[in-house]
Scaffold this motif. Sequence first.
Motif, PDB file in Angstrom:
ATOM      1  N   VAL A  94      48.455  48.313  38.401  1.00 42.10           N
ATOM      2  CA  VAL A  94      48.128  46.893  38.276  1.00 42.10           C
ATOM      3  C   VAL A  94      46.621  46.749  38.374  1.00 42.10           C
ATOM      4  O   VAL A  94      45.987  47.347  39.239  1.00 42.10           O
ATOM      5  CB  VAL A  94      48.805  46.071  39.392  1.00 42.10           C
ATOM      6  CG1 VAL A  94      48.330  44.622  39.368  1.00 42.10           C
ATOM      7  CG2 VAL A  94      50.329  46.139  39.260  1.00 42.10           C
ATOM      8  N   ARG A  95      46.033  45.954  37.459  1.00 37.66           N
ATOM      9  CA  ARG A  95      44.594  45.689  37.531  1.00 37.66           C
ATOM     10  C   ARG A  95      44.341  44.428  38.337  1.00 37.66           C
ATOM     11  O   ARG A  95      44.759  43.332  37.939  1.00 37.66           O
ATOM     12  CB  ARG A  95      43.999  45.524  36.137  1.00 37.66           C
ATOM     13  CG  ARG A  95      43.752  46.832  35.399  1.00 37.66           C
ATOM     14  CD  ARG A  95      43.053  46.553  34.078  1.00 37.66           C
ATOM     15  NE  ARG A  95      41.760  45.880  34.282  1.00 37.66           N
ATOM     16  CZ  ARG A  95      41.081  45.276  33.295  1.00 37.66           C
ATOM     17  NH1 ARG A  95      41.573  45.249  32.070  1.00 37.66           N
ATOM     18  NH2 ARG A  95      39.918  44.714  33.550  1.00 37.66           N
ATOM     19  N   VAL A  96      43.690  44.580  39.481  1.00 35.94           N
ATOM     20  CA  VAL A  96      43.268  43.438  40.289  1.00 35.94           C
ATOM     21  C   VAL A  96      41.743  43.447  40.283  1.00 35.94           C
ATOM     22  O   VAL A  96      41.109  44.225  40.987  1.00 35.94           O
ATOM     23  CB  VAL A  96      43.818  43.515  41.721  1.00 35.94           C
ATOM     24  CG1 VAL A  96      43.417  42.271  42.513  1.00 35.94           C
ATOM     25  CG2 VAL A  96      45.341  43.667  41.710  1.00 35.94           C
ATOM     26  N   PRO A  98      37.978  42.547  41.040  1.00 35.17           N
ATOM     27  CA  PRO A  98      37.346  42.039  42.265  1.00 35.17           C
ATOM     28  C   PRO A  98      36.957  40.567  42.155  1.00 35.17           C
ATOM     29  O   PRO A  98      36.548  40.106  41.088  1.00 35.17           O
ATOM     30  CB  PRO A  98      36.102  42.917  42.407  1.00 35.17           C
ATOM     31  CG  PRO A  98      36.414  44.161  41.654  1.00 35.17           C
ATOM     32  CD  PRO A  98      37.273  43.735  40.504  1.00 35.17           C
ATOM     33  N   GLY A  99      37.094  39.860  43.291  1.00 32.19           N
ATOM     34  CA  GLY A  99      36.628  38.487  43.290  1.00 32.19           C
ATOM     35  C   GLY A  99      37.497  37.464  43.981  1.00 32.19           C
ATOM     36  O   GLY A  99      37.486  36.302  43.613  1.00 32.19           O
ATOM     37  N   GLY A 100      38.271  37.855  44.996  1.00 37.44           N
ATOM     38  CA  GLY A 100      38.933  36.853  45.820  1.00 37.44           C
ATOM     39  C   GLY A 100      40.372  36.552  45.488  1.00 37.44           C
ATOM     40  O   GLY A 100      40.914  35.549  45.954  1.00 37.44           O
ATOM     41  N   SER A 101      41.052  37.377  44.693  1.00 42.41           N
ATOM     42  CA  SER A 101      42.470  37.158  44.404  1.00 42.41           C
ATOM     43  C   SER A 101      43.323  37.606  45.588  1.00 42.41           C
ATOM     44  O   SER A 101      42.903  38.433  46.395  1.00 42.41           O
ATOM     45  CB  SER A 101      42.894  37.931  43.152  1.00 42.41           C
ATOM     46  OG  SER A 101      42.202  37.463  42.020  1.00 42.41           O
ATOM     47  N   SER A 102      44.549  37.073  45.656  1.00 35.81           N
ATOM     48  CA  SER A 102      45.458  37.449  46.735  1.00 35.81           C
ATOM     49  C   SER A 102      46.898  37.398  46.238  1.00 35.81           C
ATOM     50  O   SER A 102      47.277  36.467  45.527  1.00 35.81           O
ATOM     51  CB  SER A 102      45.280  36.519  47.941  1.00 35.81           C
ATOM     52  OG  SER A 102      46.120  36.917  49.005  1.00 35.81           O
ATOM     53  N   VAL A 103      47.666  38.415  46.613  1.00 40.77           N
ATOM     54  CA  VAL A 103      49.093  38.482  46.302  1.00 40.77           C
ATOM     55  C   VAL A 103      49.821  38.738  47.616  1.00 40.77           C
ATOM     56  O   VAL A 103      49.493  39.684  48.330  1.00 40.77           O
ATOM     57  CB  VAL A 103      49.413  39.609  45.303  1.00 40.77           C
ATOM     58  CG1 VAL A 103      50.914  39.681  45.046  1.00 40.77           C
ATOM     59  CG2 VAL A 103      48.642  39.407  44.002  1.00 40.77           C
ATOM     60  N   ARG A 104      50.788  37.920  47.918  1.00 40.60           N
ATOM     61  CA  ARG A 104      51.527  38.112  49.158  1.00 40.60           C
ATOM     62  C   ARG A 104      52.528  39.252  49.026  1.00 40.60           C
ATOM     63  O   ARG A 104      53.158  39.425  47.972  1.00 40.60           O
ATOM     64  CB  ARG A 104      52.287  36.827  49.515  1.00 40.60           C
ATOM     65  CG  ARG A 104      51.740  36.115  50.742  1.00 40.60           C
ATOM     66  CD  ARG A 104      52.537  34.891  51.049  1.00 40.60           C
ATOM     67  NE  ARG A 104      52.159  34.322  52.335  1.00 40.60           N
ATOM     68  CZ  ARG A 104      52.580  33.153  52.773  1.00 40.60           C
ATOM     69  NH1 ARG A 104      53.380  32.423  52.028  1.00 40.60           N
ATOM     70  NH2 ARG A 104      52.211  32.702  53.957  1.00 40.60           N
ATOM     71  N   THR A 105      52.706  40.016  50.100  1.00 41.66           N
ATOM     72  CA  THR A 105      53.796  40.978  50.146  1.00 41.66           C
ATOM     73  C   THR A 105      55.110  40.221  49.971  1.00 41.66           C
ATOM     74  O   THR A 105      55.303  39.148  50.531  1.00 41.66           O
ATOM     75  CB  THR A 105      53.792  41.730  51.489  1.00 41.66           C
ATOM     76  OG1 THR A 105      52.551  42.418  51.623  1.00 41.66           O
ATOM     77  CG2 THR A 105      54.931  42.729  51.555  1.00 41.66           C
ATOM     78  N   ILE A 114      47.583  42.124  34.743  1.00 45.04           N
ATOM     79  CA  ILE A 114      46.151  41.958  35.005  1.00 45.04           C
ATOM     80  C   ILE A 114      45.939  40.688  35.816  1.00 45.04           C
ATOM     81  O   ILE A 114      46.428  39.614  35.445  1.00 45.04           O
ATOM     82  CB  ILE A 114      45.340  41.890  33.699  1.00 45.04           C
ATOM     83  CG1 ILE A 114      45.533  43.169  32.880  1.00 45.04           C
ATOM     84  CG2 ILE A 114      43.862  41.652  33.986  1.00 45.04           C
ATOM     85  CD1 ILE A 114      44.897  43.119  31.514  1.00 45.04           C
ATOM     86  N   CYS A 115      45.221  40.816  36.933  1.00 43.61           N
ATOM     87  CA  CYS A 115      44.947  39.688  37.818  1.00 43.61           C
ATOM     88  C   CYS A 115      43.452  39.417  37.815  1.00 43.61           C
ATOM     89  O   CYS A 115      42.664  40.205  38.346  1.00 43.61           O
ATOM     90  CB  CYS A 115      45.421  39.998  39.238  1.00 43.61           C
ATOM     91  SG  CYS A 115      47.185  40.387  39.359  1.00 43.61           S
ATOM     92  N   GLY A 130      52.753  43.513  31.438  1.00 47.77           N
ATOM     93  CA  GLY A 130      51.852  43.062  30.392  1.00 47.77           C
ATOM     94  C   GLY A 130      51.350  41.644  30.537  1.00 47.77           C
ATOM     95  O   GLY A 130      50.655  41.143  29.653  1.00 47.77           O
ATOM     96  N   THR A 131      51.677  40.982  31.625  1.00 44.90           N
ATOM     97  CA  THR A 131      51.244  39.596  31.824  1.00 44.90           C
ATOM     98  C   THR A 131      49.815  39.553  32.343  1.00 44.90           C
ATOM     99  O   THR A 131      49.392  40.421  33.101  1.00 44.90           O
ATOM    100  CB  THR A 131      52.203  38.877  32.796  1.00 44.90           C
ATOM    101  OG1 THR A 131      53.424  38.602  32.117  1.00 44.90           O
ATOM    102  CG2 THR A 131      51.624  37.584  33.331  1.00 44.90           C
ATOM    103  N   MET A 132      49.066  38.525  31.927  1.00 40.58           N
ATOM    104  CA  MET A 132      47.734  38.284  32.466  1.00 40.58           C
ATOM    105  C   MET A 132      47.750  36.991  33.276  1.00 40.58           C
ATOM    106  O   MET A 132      48.171  35.943  32.777  1.00 40.58           O
ATOM    107  CB  MET A 132      46.674  38.189  31.368  1.00 40.58           C
ATOM    108  CG  MET A 132      45.290  37.792  31.921  1.00 40.58           C
ATOM    109  SD  MET A 132      44.006  37.654  30.660  1.00 40.58           S
ATOM    110  CE  MET A 132      43.610  39.383  30.414  1.00 40.58           C
ATOM    111  N   ILE A 133      47.273  37.073  34.517  1.00 42.84           N
ATOM    112  CA  ILE A 133      47.117  35.900  35.370  1.00 42.84           C
ATOM    113  C   ILE A 133      45.626  35.635  35.450  1.00 42.84           C
ATOM    114  O   ILE A 133      44.879  36.376  36.087  1.00 42.84           O
ATOM    115  CB  ILE A 133      47.706  36.140  36.766  1.00 42.84           C
ATOM    116  CG1 ILE A 133      49.142  36.647  36.668  1.00 42.84           C
ATOM    117  CG2 ILE A 133      47.649  34.851  37.594  1.00 42.84           C
ATOM    118  CD1 ILE A 133      49.735  37.062  38.000  1.00 42.84           C
TER     119      ILE A 133
END
Length: 275
Positions: A94-96, A98-105, A114-115, A130-133
């Motif tokens: 998964v591409r996260v 950098p810059g302040g994103s957050s995903v909860r467990t 891509i986040c 394949g989704t982009m957020i």
Amino acid sequence: MSTLKSSIERLSAQGEVEHDPEARKLFLEFRDLLTQGKIRAAERKDGHWTVNPWVKQGILLGFRLGAITEMPAGLSFVDKDTFPARQFTIADHVRVVPGGSSVRTGAYIAPSVICMPPMFVNVGAYVDEGTMIDSHALVGSCAQIGKRVHLSAAAQVGGVLEPINASPVIIEDDVLVGGNCGIYEGTLVRARAVLGAGTILTRSTPLYDLVKGEVHRATADAPLEVPENAVVVPGSRAVNKGNAVEWNLSLYTPVIVKYRDEKTDHGIELEDWLR
């Protein structure tokens, strides 16, 4: 899985579970399966979406079991210790950015997602391959996002935990959600639909189909449903009652202006070079 389901339902019905170590152990097993995408708040069977209320019960159980704790994860967080921020590794694919994103467990993020920063995905959400957020986008609790979906900047996908039998927002495969869209209250967006920037979809908002001459509405038993391949843009309808006539007022409504074709596909091609 049936044993886990029965245990979650039993614990949810109990009054006091906060200090039960076995309940916490069971919840952590449940949370791991949720994070891995092996259980879902809703799933498609034979073309129909089915809600799994016991999964929502498990998430709510986690909030009951959780204690407030400090969570040092770059920024300083203080939240329930049962739902910390997820830590990704190369193995997740998964591409996260950098810059302040957050995903909860407890949220499933498939390989190749891509986040873009900053974005947030809440517990119980399912985001497929394949989704982009995009930046400032939100995926709410238990929302179901299909494959190759593009959630554009500032798109808001609402979440729902209660009532436990309520359908979450569902966005099927290959949907484009334009910037500043809001999709709430269990709305179902079928495959390959296109939502123009600023489109808002709720249970109380009728969807006017200019192509087929139909009006889509939510019912007591079903949410608002956007048809497959529909291209939806923000519109308005005149109000012809009371002072609204004198004041020449109109109300917002989403409008289907066409159905997806080759020209539409060309216009909304995702940036493959970013992937």
